[in-house]
Scaffold this active site. Structure first.
Site, PDB file in Angstrom:
ATOM      1  N   HIS A 213       0.813  -1.224   0.000  1.00 15.67           N
ATOM      2  CA  HIS A 213       0.000   0.000   0.000  1.00 15.67           C
ATOM      3  C   HIS A 213       0.847   1.276   0.000  1.00 15.67           C
ATOM      4  O   HIS A 213       0.291   2.377  -0.029  1.00 15.67           O
ATOM      5  CB  HIS A 213      -0.940   0.021   1.211  1.00 15.67           C
ATOM      6  CG  HIS A 213      -1.983  -1.054   1.182  1.00 15.67           C
ATOM      7  ND1 HIS A 213      -2.866  -1.209   0.122  1.00 15.67           N
ATOM      8  CD2 HIS A 213      -2.293  -2.049   2.050  1.00 15.67           C
ATOM      9  CE1 HIS A 213      -3.662  -2.235   0.361  1.00 15.67           C
ATOM     10  NE2 HIS A 213      -3.324  -2.773   1.522  1.00 15.67           N
TER      11      HIS A 213
ATOM     12  N   HIS B 236      -6.277  -7.368  -0.754  1.00 15.65           N
ATOM     13  CA  HIS B 236      -6.502  -5.946  -1.028  1.00 15.65           C
ATOM     14  C   HIS B 236      -5.681  -5.506  -2.232  1.00 15.65           C
ATOM     15  O   HIS B 236      -4.590  -6.035  -2.478  1.00 15.65           O
ATOM     16  CB  HIS B 236      -6.107  -5.100   0.183  1.00 15.65           C
ATOM     17  CG  HIS B 236      -6.790  -5.519   1.453  1.00 15.65           C
ATOM     18  ND1 HIS B 236      -6.217  -6.367   2.366  1.00 15.65           N
ATOM     19  CD2 HIS B 236      -8.029  -5.218   1.930  1.00 15.65           C
ATOM     20  CE1 HIS B 236      -7.055  -6.574   3.370  1.00 15.65           C
ATOM     21  NE2 HIS B 236      -8.170  -5.896   3.131  1.00 15.65           N
TER      22      HIS B 236
ATOM     23  N   ASP C  24      -4.349 -13.096   3.013  1.00 15.10           N
ATOM     24  CA  ASP C  24      -5.600 -12.641   3.626  1.00 15.10           C
ATOM     25  C   ASP C  24      -6.823 -12.870   2.738  1.00 15.10           C
ATOM     26  O   ASP C  24      -7.946 -12.566   3.146  1.00 15.10           O
ATOM     27  CB  ASP C  24      -5.510 -11.177   4.089  1.00 15.10           C
ATOM     28  CG  ASP C  24      -4.935 -10.245   3.047  1.00 15.10           C
ATOM     29  OD1 ASP C  24      -4.611 -10.705   1.933  1.00 15.10           O
ATOM     30  OD2 ASP C  24      -4.792  -9.040   3.350  1.00 15.10           O
TER      31      ASP C  24
ATOM     32  N   TYR D 234      -3.855 -12.412   8.373  1.00 13.04           N
ATOM     33  CA  TYR D 234      -4.007 -11.994   9.773  1.00 13.04           C
ATOM     34  C   TYR D 234      -4.602 -13.039  10.688  1.00 13.04           C
ATOM     35  O   TYR D 234      -4.709 -12.807  11.882  1.00 13.04           O
ATOM     36  CB  TYR D 234      -4.839 -10.696   9.812  1.00 13.04           C
ATOM     37  CG  TYR D 234      -4.249  -9.647   8.886  1.00 13.04           C
ATOM     38  CD1 TYR D 234      -3.114  -8.959   9.265  1.00 13.04           C
ATOM     39  CD2 TYR D 234      -4.786  -9.412   7.619  1.00 13.04           C
ATOM     40  CE1 TYR D 234      -2.518  -8.038   8.412  1.00 13.04           C
ATOM     41  CE2 TYR D 234      -4.199  -8.488   6.755  1.00 13.04           C
ATOM     42  CZ  TYR D 234      -3.074  -7.821   7.159  1.00 13.04           C
ATOM     43  OH  TYR D 234      -2.476  -6.915   6.307  1.00 13.04           O
TER      44      TYR D 234
HETATM   45  C1  SP5 Z   1      -1.284  -5.321   3.853  1.00 16.09           C
HETATM   46  C2  SP5 Z   1      -2.756  -5.348   4.070  1.00 16.09           C
HETATM   47  O1  SP5 Z   1      -3.376  -6.411   3.965  1.00 16.09           O
HETATM   48  N1  SP5 Z   1      -3.330  -4.216   4.424  1.00 16.09           N
HETATM   49  C3  SP5 Z   1      -4.728  -4.182   4.511  1.00 16.09           C
HETATM   50  C4  SP5 Z   1      -5.188  -3.211   5.477  1.00 16.09           C
HETATM   51  C5  SP5 Z   1      -6.651  -3.071   5.341  1.00 16.09           C
HETATM   52  N2  SP5 Z   1      -7.207  -2.728   6.572  1.00 16.09           N
HETATM   53  C6  SP5 Z   1      -8.526  -2.286   6.455  1.00 16.09           C
HETATM   54  C7  SP5 Z   1      -9.016  -2.001   7.817  1.00 16.09           C
HETATM   55  C8  SP5 Z   1     -10.457  -2.191   7.903  1.00 16.09           C
HETATM   56  C9  SP5 Z   1     -10.885  -2.160   9.309  1.00 16.09           C
HETATM   57  N3  SP5 Z   1     -10.428  -3.280  10.081  1.00 16.09           N
HETATM   58  C10 SP5 Z   1     -11.021  -3.272  11.355  1.00 16.09           C
HETATM   59  C11 SP5 Z   1     -10.553  -4.439  12.148  1.00 16.09           C
HETATM   60  C12 SP5 Z   1     -10.415  -4.084  13.575  1.00 16.09           C
HETATM   61  N4  SP5 Z   1      -9.038  -4.042  13.952  1.00 16.09           N
HETATM   62 ZN    ZN Z   2      -4.350  -7.264   2.457  1.00 14.20          ZN
END
Ligand code: SP5
Ligand code: ZN
Length: 358
Positions: A173, A211, A297, A336
């Site tokens: 990102h 993503h 993921d 994750y």
């Molecule tokens: C590297 C990667 O996979 N980055 C992706 C990050 C996307 N995160 C989005 C967050 C959306 C909200 N998540 C809430 C979970 C509570 N911790």
């Molecule tokens: Zn991701």
């Protein structure tokens, strides 16, 4: 012979603690234990500790001013002292000089640290703590050491066709000028640039993270020497990074046609996902070297994405990309769910190493 795993104990030093999402501090999911879970699952592979590399490739992929910002901003924050004032020991920006504010004017660098914090950052969920720089920089060394292995710049005697870099924090990102999405330095982009430098004529990056890798796309947007192809949950269905990753984005200038995005509907499983991998393998096929942004993921159990890919799916993806027979550096991105990420990475690498079995 198995694919070597390049890692560094320094990558455990980044502890995000929290991520501020829609204004609410939630528990971070990009945690140090990810490194150990993946290492455990890859016990059968040769482990190689990353060796230090200078900033040459890094500062050609990223604006040197951004690299310097990331290197220094946490120490500045501690001197602030925001920890004492408001109990915040992580760098969290609150003003962002986007076009909404600048409207074409050139902003003056902010005097206050809490103003400057937003200059190279585009979201609130990517906090910078005490070991963030050290971990992110070590992840770059993992990627560069993996490149060394496949370009035989390390004379080990045996030719290594593929290497895996256990990069943490992830990187796809990050643009040339700033960070977000739990990422700080773009390990995959650095690997691609280093492969080019090692005179592999053209490089392809295939991004399997759930993503869209908006940072990698941005870095190579106008270039024809690095192709970028990505398979990810559709941003138009409401998913991060929201603003990029649509099929209409195909590159610009010399890079027109060198970007390919395959957005997928929520709930997509192995069948259609592997169709996309097949498409991206064909897209990458003409290159001389391959970088895989290996986010796991997209798996069904992952808390950060609605895709439903299985470990068998990741193994089949590895077989499809491994069958290209290209020198390959696989770089860890997201993933994750601690109980399954190691097995997913192992499945991919096993598939990549045994393409005939796929
Ligand atoms: C590297 C990667 O996979 N980055 C992706 C990050 C996307 N995160 C989005 C967050 C959306 C909200 N998540 C809430 C979970 C509570 N911790
Ligand atoms: Zn991701």
């Amino acid at each position: 012979m198995t694919i070597p795993v390049v890692w560094s104990p320094e990558t455990r030093r980044h502890e995000p603690m929290r991520e501020v999402w829609v204004g609410v501090p939630t528990e971070g999911t990009e945690v140090p234990a990810r490194v150990d879970r993946i290492l455990e699952a890859l016990r059968a592979h040769d482990a190689v500790e990353a060796t230090p590399h200078d900033d040459d490739v890094l500062t050609r992929v990223h604006d040197p001013a951004y690299v310097e910002h990331l290197r220094t901003i946490h120490a500045e924050w501690i001197a602030g002292p925001y920890d004492q004032l408001v109990g915040q020991d992580r760098v969290v920006p609150y003003v962002f000089p986007t076009p909404a504010m600048t409207q074409g004017m050139t902003p003056t660098q902010a005097a206050a640290t809490h103003g400057r914090a937003g200059a190279f950052c585009y979201d609130t969920m990517t906090l910078v703590g005490p070991g963030t720089w050290e971990a992110a920089r070590a992840a770059v060394d993992c990627a560069l050491t993996a490149v060394d292995l496949v370009t035989s710049r390390r004379s080990s005697g045996v030719e290594t066709r593929a290497a895996y870099a256990l990069c943490r924090p992830p990187g796809h990102h990050v643009t040339s000028q700033g960070y977000g999405g739990s990422c700080y330095l773009n390990n995959a982009a650095v690997a691609a640039q280093a492969l080019l430098d090692a005179s592999h004529g053209r490089v392809a990056v295939v991004d399997l993270d759930a993503h869209h890798g908006n940072g990698t796309q941005a870095i190579f947007w106008e270039r024809d020497d690095v192709r970028y192809g990505s398979l990810h949950v559709d941003p138009a269905a409401g998913w991060f990074p929201h603003y990029f990753g649509h099929a209409t984005e195909t590159g610009a200038g010399a890079g027109e046609g060198a970007t390919r995005n395959l957005p997928l509907a929520e709930g997509t499983g192995d069948g259609p996902w592997l169709e996309g991998v097949r498409d991206l393998a064909a897209f990458a096929g003409g290159a001389d070297a391959l970088v895989v942004s290996l986010g796991v993921d997209a798996a069904a159990d992952d808390p950060e994405s609605p895709l439903q890919v299985t470990a068998d799916g990741y193994a089949a993806a590895g077989a499809l990309l491994g069958s290209l027979g290209l020198p390959t550096v696989a770089v860890q991105e997201g993933g994750y769910h601690l109980d399954t990420i190691g097995g997913l990475v192992a499945a991919y690498l096993d598939g990549h190493d045994h393409p005939a079995a796929g």
